[in-house]
Write a protein that holds these residues in place. Sequence first.
Motif, PDB file in Angstrom:
ATOM      1  N   PHE A  33       0.840  -1.255   0.037  1.00 36.03           N
ATOM      2  CA  PHE A  33      -0.162  -0.020  -0.035  1.00 36.03           C
ATOM      3  C   PHE A  33       0.983   1.066   0.094  1.00 36.03           C
ATOM      4  CE2 PHE A  33      -3.107   3.081   1.794  1.00 36.03           C
ATOM      5  CZ  PHE A  33      -4.125   2.565   0.997  1.00 36.03           C
ATOM      6  N   SER A  34       1.125   1.904  -0.986  1.00 36.19           N
ATOM      7  CA  SER A  34       1.930   2.972  -1.282  1.00 36.19           C
ATOM      8  C   SER A  34       1.410   4.445  -0.810  1.00 36.19           C
ATOM      9  CB  SER A  34       2.226   3.196  -2.875  1.00 36.19           C
ATOM     10  OG  SER A  34       1.167   3.876  -3.566  1.00 36.19           O
ATOM     11  N   GLU A  36       0.883   6.866  -2.759  1.00 39.59           N
ATOM     12  CA  GLU A  36      -0.025   7.121  -3.663  1.00 39.59           C
ATOM     13  C   GLU A  36      -1.377   6.523  -3.515  1.00 39.59           C
ATOM     14  OE1 GLU A  36       3.092   6.628  -4.716  1.00 39.59           O
ATOM     15  OE2 GLU A  36       4.022   8.190  -5.514  1.00 39.59           O
ATOM     16  N   ASP A  37      -1.317   5.294  -3.061  1.00 39.54           N
ATOM     17  CA  ASP A  37      -2.826   4.548  -2.734  1.00 39.54           C
ATOM     18  C   ASP A  37      -3.301   5.375  -1.451  1.00 39.54           C
ATOM     19  OD1 ASP A  37      -2.109   2.557  -4.724  1.00 39.54           O
ATOM     20  OD2 ASP A  37      -0.777   1.463  -3.134  1.00 39.54           O
ATOM     21  N   TRP A  38      -2.630   5.728  -0.608  1.00 34.14           N
ATOM     22  CA  TRP A  38      -3.236   6.229   0.543  1.00 34.14           C
ATOM     23  C   TRP A  38      -3.834   7.565   0.051  1.00 34.14           C
ATOM     24  CZ3 TRP A  38      -5.063   6.135   5.165  1.00 34.14           C
ATOM     25  CH2 TRP A  38      -4.996   7.063   6.168  1.00 34.14           C
ATOM     26  N   HIS A  40      -5.132   8.507  -2.526  1.00 33.11           N
ATOM     27  CA  HIS A  40      -6.200   8.383  -3.572  1.00 33.11           C
ATOM     28  C   HIS A  40      -7.583   7.838  -2.358  1.00 33.11           C
ATOM     29  CE1 HIS A  40      -3.388   6.792  -6.987  1.00 33.11           C
ATOM     30  NE2 HIS A  40      -3.491   7.962  -6.726  1.00 33.11           N
ATOM     31  N   GLY A  41      -7.315   7.391  -1.139  1.00 30.86           N
ATOM     32  CA  GLY A  41      -8.155   7.127  -0.357  1.00 30.86           C
ATOM     33  C   GLY A  41      -8.680   8.156   0.304  1.00 30.86           C
ATOM     34  N   GLU A  80     -12.040   3.106  -2.571  1.00 32.98           N
ATOM     35  CA  GLU A  80     -10.635   2.926  -2.187  1.00 32.98           C
ATOM     36  C   GLU A  80     -10.325   2.394  -0.896  1.00 32.98           C
ATOM     37  OE1 GLU A  80      -7.956   3.731  -4.357  1.00 32.98           O
ATOM     38  OE2 GLU A  80      -8.912   5.193  -5.747  1.00 32.98           O
ATOM     39  N   ALA A  81      -9.116   2.035  -0.840  1.00 34.85           N
ATOM     40  CA  ALA A  81      -8.472   1.596   0.471  1.00 34.85           C
ATOM     41  C   ALA A  81      -9.351   0.725   1.521  1.00 34.85           C
ATOM     42  CB  ALA A  81      -8.160   3.044   1.429  1.00 34.85           C
ATOM     43  N   ASP A 184      -0.676   5.027  -9.040  1.00 38.09           N
ATOM     44  CA  ASP A 184      -1.452   4.223  -9.844  1.00 38.09           C
ATOM     45  C   ASP A 184      -2.682   4.686 -10.012  1.00 38.09           C
ATOM     46  OD1 ASP A 184      -2.419   1.630 -10.914  1.00 38.09           O
ATOM     47  OD2 ASP A 184      -2.745   0.836  -9.034  1.00 38.09           O
TER      48      ASP A 184
END
Length: 186
Positions: A33-34, A36-38, A40-41, A80-81, A184
């Motif tokens: 979990f990058s 950027e993923d964080w 996005h959420g 997301e997330a 992503d």
Amino acid sequence: MTEILRTAHTFELSQAELTEIRALLDAAFEGGFSDEDWDHGLGGVHALVRDPDGTLLAHGSVVQRRVLHDGRSYRVGYVEAVGVRADRRRRGLGDRVMEVLERVIDGAYDAGALSASEDGARLYRARGWQSWPHRIEVLAPGGVVRLPDEEGSTYLRPAAGRPLPGPASPGDDTALVFDWRDGDVM
């Protein structure tokens, strides 16, 4: 023992809660979990499930994205997330999170969308989410770019009372074109 469900917009969460959510997601995704993923959420509505003792067990959020399809722009609630503690999986907590996020989608968006792992896809399919069978693209800084790796893992759900975007005619392969974001894209 009954778990406690809370919903909150990102701005309503304390720094301690955000740190706790990030730790849950880092563990749930086993380091995948990058940052950027964080990112996005964040900026939308979060669903949090806790034990009565306050331990965070599950999380998911829904944020707004724009999707172009067949000449129209749709306001989409993008999930997301979504993560559940490893020792509490397969006990309905993901369903509880998704039930709340789907209620948000029904009330605020034209449709829901998400990108699912193979493990996660079982949950979403069981809840009526449909795999998008056509092209997935993104409106990148340099123009529209096809994302073949996202084809087959992107799911849609109509908001209550609204039809899903779909092909205009049989054989039509009109793409869903998502808005750009760092990291992503999906």
